[in-house]
Design an enzyme around this catalytic site. Structure first.
Site, mmCIF file in Angstrom:
data_model
loop_
_atom_site.group_PDB
_atom_site.id
_atom_site.type_symbol
_atom_site.label_atom_id
_atom_site.label_comp_id
_atom_site.label_asym_id
_atom_site.label_seq_id
_atom_site.Cartn_x
_atom_site.Cartn_y
_atom_site.Cartn_z
ATOM 1 N NE ARG A 34 52.099 39.700 -40.307
ATOM 2 C CZ ARG A 34 52.919 38.532 -39.680
ATOM 3 N NH1 ARG A 34 54.310 39.169 -39.368
ATOM 4 N NH2 ARG A 34 52.511 37.617 -39.227
ATOM 5 C CE1 TYR A 35 54.831 45.028 -42.398
ATOM 6 C CE2 TYR A 35 55.930 42.921 -42.767
ATOM 7 C CZ TYR A 35 55.782 44.061 -41.823
ATOM 8 O OH TYR A 35 56.120 44.235 -40.687
ATOM 9 N NE ARG A 64 58.633 44.190 -46.222
ATOM 10 C CZ ARG A 64 57.716 45.343 -46.045
ATOM 11 N NH1 ARG A 64 57.357 45.971 -47.100
ATOM 12 N NH2 ARG A 64 57.684 45.921 -44.760
ATOM 13 C CB CYS A 100 68.987 26.925 -36.647
ATOM 14 S SG CYS A 100 67.584 28.021 -37.423
ATOM 15 C CB CYS A 123 68.661 31.975 -30.959
ATOM 16 S SG CYS A 123 69.902 32.218 -32.382
ATOM 17 C CB CYS A 168 64.186 30.853 -31.841
ATOM 18 S SG CYS A 168 63.561 30.842 -33.678
ATOM 19 N NE ARG A 210 59.582 32.523 -38.523
ATOM 20 C CZ ARG A 210 60.469 33.125 -39.124
ATOM 21 N NH1 ARG A 210 61.599 33.099 -39.290
ATOM 22 N NH2 ARG A 210 60.007 34.714 -39.671
ATOM 23 C CG ASP A 219 58.963 38.650 -31.642
ATOM 24 O OD1 ASP A 219 58.676 39.824 -31.617
ATOM 25 O OD2 ASP A 219 59.643 38.240 -32.769
ATOM 26 C CG ASP A 242 57.602 41.588 -36.126
ATOM 27 O OD1 ASP A 242 56.468 42.375 -36.753
ATOM 28 O OD2 ASP A 242 58.417 40.988 -36.724
ATOM 29 C CE LYS A 262 60.534 43.255 -39.416
ATOM 30 N NZ LYS A 262 59.461 42.353 -40.415
#
Length: 432
Positions: free
Chosen positions: A139-140, A143, A152, A156, A159, A161, A320, A357, A364
């Site tokens: 995206r950036y 990076r 995981c 969470c 989350c 995702r 999000d 985000d 961000k």
């Protein structure tokens, strides 16, 4: 991806006893003693034991809450869609006398996830649109993000995702991991890689060591970052062996996610300390969560606790707009309010940057309180954390000219600094 799915229908054998142990061991609450009556201190501190004894099934939830049949059916529908996993360690942090306990809300499946499943997006950050090869998001400009697993230690409930949970638990194959490395090798602009998932530190040490080593063969790659919640939910995983392996791949940075001060335990501190002593900086990226950390007092306590263990508060994320997590989301103004009441009232190292985000892959966007009130070519008007109004001469790229004397406002009389100044005057007038 290599599938390592563990069935949720299998009843864990650890639920078959109810006797209490009477020897010294870490867990102290009755729920933990009921679920793992035979655990020893050595077991408890063994990350393999913690992983293999995670709560994962509807039977485990029934043992926790003594569920009625109709609730079992509804919970099964919920965890079939959004599975769960809780390490014994993280479960032990829950205060069961508080139905709104902040640890409980982050890890225990909640029917609100079904109620809000129609709100939000599966992929709010449009990661799939920016995926170049399987698992790699570019995206950036300089990076890339690598999603090396969807596994995981603890899932969470907020989350971003959740969409990848439905594929079971899996890790990328070596072929897929090499494809990510080769993509970076072919894009000279990429100087930094962020490794995430899932949680990269759930990979076995040999695979992770090999993968980091392959990335280090890319000549233009300067920095590797790892995003992990392991120090928070499974600190036993940060062994001397793991820390030593990671240290061989520096420059390496670790970003973790403490969301509440009660997560900053001695075990978490020890895990972070091992990483720090390996020469790897540790930063924290909290998520702003309704009813968990959406107050100045809680966020300040968290950031102070992090500073004490030398973990830098880095970001405070707006939660999000992901499906099945709407009940965690606060107003953006709440995040700005928290930052405003921290800035100046505690050290700058304790104040994270509040960011949104942006949906659609916008990236961000930092949001801060308004301190710049007006601007002209040669002067700006500022407001400090106390409400003091300040005129500030702004040098311009022309021949210098005398600056107008600033007529700055006075310290507000209700500010603590005003009181200290008065007390200082009184003190100086006292006879010595």
């Amino acid at each position: 991806m290599k599938n390592t799915t563990l069935t949720q229908e299998e009843e864990p054998p650890s639920l078959q006893g109810t006797q209490l142990f009477d020897y010294d061991c870490k867990p102290s609450n009755s729920i933990v003693r009921k679920l793992w009556p035979s655990v020893t201190a050595d077991d408890w501190n063994d990350w393999y034991w913690q992983l293999s004894n995670r709560l994962r099934s509807v039977y485990a939830l029934s043992a926790l809450f003594d569920l009625k049949p109709q609730h079992i059916t509804k919970y099964k529908q919920l965890i079939d869609k959004y599975h769960y996993s809780i390490t014994p360690y993280y479960l032990s942090l829950i205060d069961w006398t508080d139905p709104n306990d902040p640890i409980r809300q982050q890890c225990i499946p909640d029917f609100k996830e079904i109620d809000y499943v129609s709100v939000g997006d599966k992929d709010p950050l449009a990661e799939e649109d920016d995926t170049q090869v399987a698992g790699l998001v570019h995206r950036y400009p300089d990076r890339v993000l690598m999603l090396v697993t969807n596994s995981c230690a603890v899932y969470c409930r907020h989350c971003t995702r959740k969409r990848i949970w439905q594929d079971g638990e899996s890790i990328r194959s070596k072929k897929e991991l090499l494809a990510m490395v080769n993509y970076v090798r072919g894009v000279p602009e990429v100087r930094e890689v962020v490794i995430s998932g899932g949680d990269p530190l759930t990979l076995n040490i040999e695979t992770l060591d090999w993968f980091l080593g392959e990335l280090r063969t890319v000549s233009h790659l300067e920095v590797i970052r790892i995003g992990t919640r392991i120090p928070v939910v499974l600190p036993m995983r940060i062994t001397d062996e793991l820390a030593g392996m990671l240290s061989r791949h520096r420059p390496l940075w670790i970003n973790t996610q403490f969301n509440h001060p009660r997560e900053v335990t001695p075990e978490a501190q020890e895990a972070c300390d091992k990483i720090l002593r390996a020469g790897i900086p540790v930063s924290n990226q909290s998520v702003l969560l309704k009813g968990i950390n959406d107050s100045v007092e809680t966020m300040k306590a968290l950031c102070h606790a992090l500073q004490r263990i030398m973990v830098r508060p880095y970001y405070l994320y707006q939660c999000d707009p992901v499906k099945a997590a709407e009940h965690f989301r606060t107003s953006i103004w709440k995040g700005i309010e928290i930052i405003e009441q921290m800035r100046g009232f505690t050290g700058g190292l304790c104040v994270p940057t509040f960011v949104v985000d942006a949906p659609g892959g916008g990236g961000k966007i930092p949001l801060q309180p308004f301190y710049l009130l007006s601007a002209a070519e040669d002067e700006v008007t500022l407001r400090n954390y106390e409400g003091m109004i300040i005129r500030y001469h702004n040098p311009i790229d022309k021949a210098p000219r005398p600056a107008r004397p600033a007529k700055n406002g006075k310290v507000p009389v209700d500010a603590a600094r005003y009181k200290r100044r008065k007390e200082k005057t009184l003190f100086s007038e006292r006879p010595q």
